[in-house]
Every structure is written in C-alpha cells, then in structure tokens.
Design an enzyme around this catalytic site. Structure first.
Site, short mmCIF file in Angstrom:
data_model
loop_
_atom_site.label_atom_id
_atom_site.label_comp_id
_atom_site.label_asym_id
_atom_site.label_seq_id
_atom_site.Cartn_x
_atom_site.Cartn_y
_atom_site.Cartn_z
N CYS A 171 0.80 -1.23 0.00
CA CYS A 171 0.00 0.00 0.00
C CYS A 171 0.83 1.28 0.00
O CYS A 171 0.27 2.35 -0.16
CB CYS A 171 -0.94 0.01 1.20
N PHE A 222 -10.50 -4.65 0.23
CA PHE A 222 -9.74 -4.14 -0.92
C PHE A 222 -10.63 -3.96 -2.16
O PHE A 222 -11.56 -4.72 -2.39
CB PHE A 222 -8.58 -5.09 -1.24
N HIS A 312 -3.16 7.36 3.89
CA HIS A 312 -3.66 6.10 3.29
C HIS A 312 -4.70 5.47 4.23
O HIS A 312 -4.39 5.13 5.37
CB HIS A 312 -2.51 5.12 3.08
N ASN A 345 -9.97 -0.02 0.09
CA ASN A 345 -8.52 0.14 0.10
C ASN A 345 -7.98 -0.41 -1.22
O ASN A 345 -8.06 -1.62 -1.47
CB ASN A 345 -7.97 -0.64 1.31
C1 LIG Z 1 -1.72 -4.01 1.94
C2 LIG Z 1 -0.89 -2.93 2.53
O1 LIG Z 1 0.25 -2.86 2.18
C3 LIG Z 1 -1.36 -1.95 3.51
C4 LIG Z 1 -2.74 -2.03 4.08
O2 LIG Z 1 -3.47 -1.07 4.04
S1 LIG Z 1 -3.20 -3.50 4.77
C5 LIG Z 1 -4.74 -3.21 5.53
C6 LIG Z 1 -4.54 -2.56 6.81
N1 LIG Z 1 -5.75 -2.67 7.57
C7 LIG Z 1 -5.79 -3.37 8.69
O3 LIG Z 1 -4.78 -3.90 9.14
C8 LIG Z 1 -7.09 -3.46 9.40
C9 LIG Z 1 -6.98 -2.82 10.78
N2 LIG Z 1 -7.95 -3.36 11.72
C10 LIG Z 1 -9.28 -3.14 11.64
O4 LIG Z 1 -9.77 -2.45 10.77
C11 LIG Z 1 -10.15 -3.73 12.72
O5 LIG Z 1 -9.31 -4.32 13.69
C12 LIG Z 1 -11.15 -4.79 12.19
C13 LIG Z 1 -12.19 -4.11 11.32
C14 LIG Z 1 -10.43 -5.86 11.38
C15 LIG Z 1 -11.85 -5.46 13.36
O6 LIG Z 1 -12.46 -4.44 14.12
P1 LIG Z 1 -12.57 -4.59 15.69
O7 LIG Z 1 -13.30 -3.42 16.23
O8 LIG Z 1 -11.19 -4.88 16.20
O9 LIG Z 1 -13.51 -5.84 15.74
P2 LIG Z 1 -13.98 -6.70 16.97
O10 LIG Z 1 -15.33 -6.21 17.37
O11 LIG Z 1 -12.91 -6.77 18.02
O12 LIG Z 1 -14.11 -8.11 16.27
C16 LIG Z 1 -15.12 -8.40 15.32
C17 LIG Z 1 -15.01 -9.88 15.02
O13 LIG Z 1 -13.78 -10.12 14.32
C18 LIG Z 1 -12.94 -11.01 15.09
N3 LIG Z 1 -11.57 -10.53 14.96
C19 LIG Z 1 -11.13 -9.26 15.01
N4 LIG Z 1 -9.80 -9.23 14.78
C20 LIG Z 1 -9.42 -10.50 14.57
C21 LIG Z 1 -8.17 -11.12 14.27
N5 LIG Z 1 -7.05 -10.39 14.10
N6 LIG Z 1 -8.15 -12.47 14.13
C22 LIG Z 1 -9.27 -13.22 14.25
N7 LIG Z 1 -10.48 -12.69 14.53
C23 LIG Z 1 -10.55 -11.35 14.69
C24 LIG Z 1 -13.44 -10.91 16.51
O14 LIG Z 1 -13.14 -12.07 17.22
C25 LIG Z 1 -14.93 -10.72 16.29
O15 LIG Z 1 -15.52 -11.96 15.96
P3 LIG Z 1 -17.06 -12.26 16.38
O16 LIG Z 1 -17.91 -11.22 15.70
O17 LIG Z 1 -17.30 -13.63 15.87
O18 LIG Z 1 -17.12 -12.13 17.88
#
Ligand SMILES: CC(=O)CC(=O)SCCNC(=O)CCNC(=O)[C@H](O)C(C)(C)COP(=O)(O)OP(=O)(O)OC[C@H]1O[C@@H](n2cnc3c(N)ncnc32)[C@H](O)[C@@H]1OP(=O)(O)O
Length: 401
Positions: A171, A222, A312, A345
């Site tokens: 990204c 994505f 980003h 994204n």
């Molecule tokens: C590609 C590139 O180079 C660059 C990029 O941009 S990569 C993309 C970068 N983006 C990210 O890393 C995403 C960042 N994180 C997030 O947006 C948030 O953490 C998220 C939307 C993924 C989850 O939101 P949250 O508020 O933490 O969710 P939360 O309410 O705790 O959990 C929701 C569900 O997901 C599950 N969950 C959350 N994170 C998890 C994880 N890491 N592993 C497994 N399960 C997970 C929870 O257990 C929960 O499950 P249930 O509904 O069954 O109970």
C-alpha cells in the site's frame, strides 16, 4: 582570425544546468475504476453466492459483522459473477490458478492504468509525447515487459520515455512512486513524469474459509482502481499549473513490525498475513515521530490541525488511531475516509484518489478563505513501512475534468 575557444564548463556547472530551478509539483491527477460497483451491504450475498458457499451461514454472519467495521460503503471490482463462474479454480486456494489470474490482469491492469492516465494527461494540457519519464506500480501481476511497456502504445508515449516499474510494494507503492517522481523531476530540467498505479484484487480473490480472518479482510476491504499523476518542476505558464509542491519525501521502517503485513505470490494468487489488531497500534505509536522527522528539518512548525492531510486509509481503525494520537479535528481525515468509503482500500492507488479528493476539498475551502497552505501525505505498507511527504498547496486546485 581564429575564435577564442569558450571555456569548458565544470562538471559541477553541467550538473547544475541539468537540474530544475524549483521544486517538483503535482501538475494533474486522473483516476479510474472498473464498471462493476458492489455496495458493501450486498457484498456478502454476492460473495457467498458466487463461491457456492451460502451454506456457511455462521461464517457469512461474521463477514457481515466485520465488514460493517471497515469503513467501506462500496467498492469497484473487475471480477463479476460471470467471470468467477468461468474460473471455478479461483474459489479454491489449493488449485493452481496463478496462470489464469495473470492472463486476466495482463490485459485488464494496463487498460485501467491507461484510463486514469488519459484523464491526468488531458487535465495536464500537453501532449502525451511530452512525458519524459514513466513510473508505474502494481501488486497485480508479474510480467516482463510489464504495464509500463504496454502504456507506451496505449497512451502514445515516445519510445524513449524512461520507464521504471515497481512491483509488489503493497500500500505504500503510490507514495514510493511519487517520491521517485519528485527526484526525477528535480534532477532532470524539463522532465515530466507520469506516475501510474493500478490494482485489481483478482489476485487476492478466494472462497471463504473457516478460521481464516485474513481471507475475510482480503475479500471485504480491498477494491480495484487506477490513479495517475503528472509531476514536473518549473510549470510552463499558461498551460501547466502546480497543484501541490512536493517539498520533502521520506521513508522509514517501524522497528520490530516486519511480520505485521506480508504478501507473496502463490500458485493460487496471493498469500500473506495482515495483523489487523497490531497494524493500527504500530502506526499510532510511530506517526508523531515520522511527522517530526519530516517537518522539523524544514522549519515548518504548524500544529497538526493547521495542516491538510492525505493519509492512506488502510481501514477506519487505522484512521481512528491517527485521529486519537494527533487529536485531529473531524474534517482533517475526511478525504481519506471518503475514499475508503466509496472505493475501499486500493493498495497504492488509494493515495492518488485521496489527493484528488483533497484538492477538491481545499478548493472549496479556498473559496471561503480557510484552506491550509501546508500538508502531509502519509502511507503505510509492508515493513511496516511509512512514507511521509510534505506538500505545499499553491492555490491552483482544479477539479477533475
Ligand atoms: C496491503 C498494505 O500494504 C497496507 C494495508 O493497508 S493493509 C490493511 C490494513 N488494515 C488493517 O490492518 C485493518 C486494521 N484493523 C481493523 O480495521 C479492525 O481491527 C477490524 C475491522 C479488522 C476489526 O475491528 P474490531 O473493532 O477490532 O472488531 P472486533 O469487534 O474486536 O471483532 C469483530 C469480530 O472479528 C474477530 N476478529 C477481530 N480481529 C481478529 C483477528 N485479528 N483475528 C481473528 N479474529 C478477529 C473478533 O473475534 C470478532 O468476531 P465475532 O464477531 O465472531 O465475535
């Protein structure tokens, strides 16, 4: 009477004459997306139906719960149900589907890249043959010759255009390309650099899998798109206009975060890991240091809320963390949130969409006399790598044609 030979200039004088006088600037921006738009609330139905997985009701429920938290309202995708029906191997990560995926992106990525580039060149106002350098990035493919080569014919660029192809930068690729374009424009008098980023998530597409949270993020976050920027120094009046002067560009790695985002090519497309809980924390803990390192040497002492921001939008959790750490006013990351909401994204493409949205917003603010002069571009990707660029807005914020 023989003439007195002119003194040969020194190498230092030759070098100085080869360089631009002023800073590199963004001269024009163009964007493009595939026609197939999928609202996020309809995506689980589309995805589970297209992958013959409607029986996985609990998993579908989880997809719906998590999708609501990503900050995405709609995305544009090259792959349709029809395309997926023609390629059942794309649903199974154990199947050898890489060749079929590469065949599709080999044509579709350059075409989408050309669409965005044509818009940028039209806005720039000079002929495509005046482009001297081409910097292209994609994670969607691995071909030689690549998208850069295809763009020569698709855009009518001169055969001597100096090309650089950046594959697999995640990204931060859009910022890396802009940073390179800045150096090319400032070190080559008269250079006009076309930066092009294009992505199709077809390389990531796979069927749902119990216990794979990455799969869920790959499918839900994505989107597909392309963005193009013309960069050059010393704009030629009255045709060219600097939108943003590119004042400084930096890249750094966040310590001990090497496993937080990884990507690699597999027989089934892309594999890899995104540590979704850790990524927002790593970024939040390091964002201020990156900003100080970029702004202090320039003597730009503005408060965070006095700047404009192009960040980003990796997901809304990342933007929320930056908001909290920097205590930004709600509108500061509005361009990033809007792009995430409307397109998802799009890897390195996303930051070009954010710059396009930002210049529209700054133009509106200029109209009422309140637009910030200085701003920051920040992008993140595997490494974890942070790219920071300081921009200066010039007052020539034109809307896209
Ligand atoms: C590609 C590139 O180079 C660059 C990029 O941009 S990569 C993309 C970068 N983006 C990210 O890393 C995403 C960042 N994180 C997030 O947006 C948030 O953490 C998220 C939307 C993924 C989850 O939101 P949250 O508020 O933490 O969710 P939360 O309410 O705790 O959990 C929701 C569900 O997901 C599950 N969950 C959350 N994170 C998890 C994880 N890491 N592993 C497994 N399960 C997970 C929870 O257990 C929960 O499950 P249930 O509904 O069954 O109970």
């Amino acid at each position: 009477m023989g003439s007195v030979p002119a003194a040969t200039p020194s190498v230092r004088e030759i070098c100085r004459a080869q360089r631009a006088d002023g800073p590199a600037a963004v001269l024009a921006i163009g964007t493009a997306n595939p026609a197939h738009c999928v609202p996020q609330d309809e995506f689980p139905d589309f995805y589970f139906r297209a992958t013959n997985s409607d029986h996985l009701t609990a998993l579908k429920g989880k997809f719906k719960r998590v999708f609501q938290k990503l900050g995405v309202e709609r995305r544009y995708l090259h792959h349709t149900e029809e395309l997926l029906r023609a390629h059942p191997e794309f649903l199974d990560d154990e199947a050898a589907s890489l060749d079929a995926r590469l065949d599709i992106v080999a044509t579709a990525v350059p075409e989408l890249a050309a669409e965005a580039s044509k818009k940028a060149i039209a806005e720039w106002g000079r002929p495509a043959a005046d482009i001297t350098h081409l910097v292209v990035t994609t994670n969607s493919g691995a071909h030689i010759p690549g998208v850069d080569f295809r763009l020569i014919a698709l855009l009518g660029l001169r055969p001597s255009v100096r090309r650089t192809m950046l594959y697999l930068n995640g990204c931060f690729a859009g910022s890396a390309a802009l940073r390179l374009a800045k150096d090319l424009a400032e070190n080559n008098r008269g250079a006009r650099v076309l930066v092009v980023c294009a992505e199709l998530t077809l390389m990531l597409f796979n069927g749902p899998k119990e216990g794979s949270f990455e799969r869920l993020i790959h499918q839900g976050l994505f989107g597909d798109g392309a963005g193009a920027v013309v960069v050059g120094a010393d704009p030629l009046s009255p045709v060219e206009h600097a939108l943003f002067e590119m004042v400084s560009a930096a890249q750094t790695v966040i310590p001990d975060s090497g496993d937080a985002i990884t990507m690699h090519i597999t027989k089934g497309g892309f594999g890899g890991n995104i540590s979704t809980r850790e990524v927002p924390v790593f970024i939040g803990d390091n964002v201020e240091r990156c900003l100080h390192d970029s702004l202090e040497p320039l003597g730009v002492g503005a408060k965070w809320n006095d700047l404009f921001w192009a960040v980003h939008p990796g997901s809304s959790a990342i933007l929320d963390r930056i908001d909290t750490v920097l205590q930004l006013e709600p509108e500061k990351l509005a361009a990033s949130r809007r792009v995430l909401s409307d397109y998802g994204n799009m890897f390195g493409v996303t930051i070009i969409f954010v710059l396009d949205e930002l210049r529209r917003r700054l133009r509106e603010q200029e109209g009422v006399g309140g637009a910030p002069e200085w701003g920051v571009v920040m992008t993140f990707g595997p490494g974890l790598t942070v790219e920071t660029m300081v921009l200066h807005a010039t007052g020539h914020m034109h809307a896209s044609p």
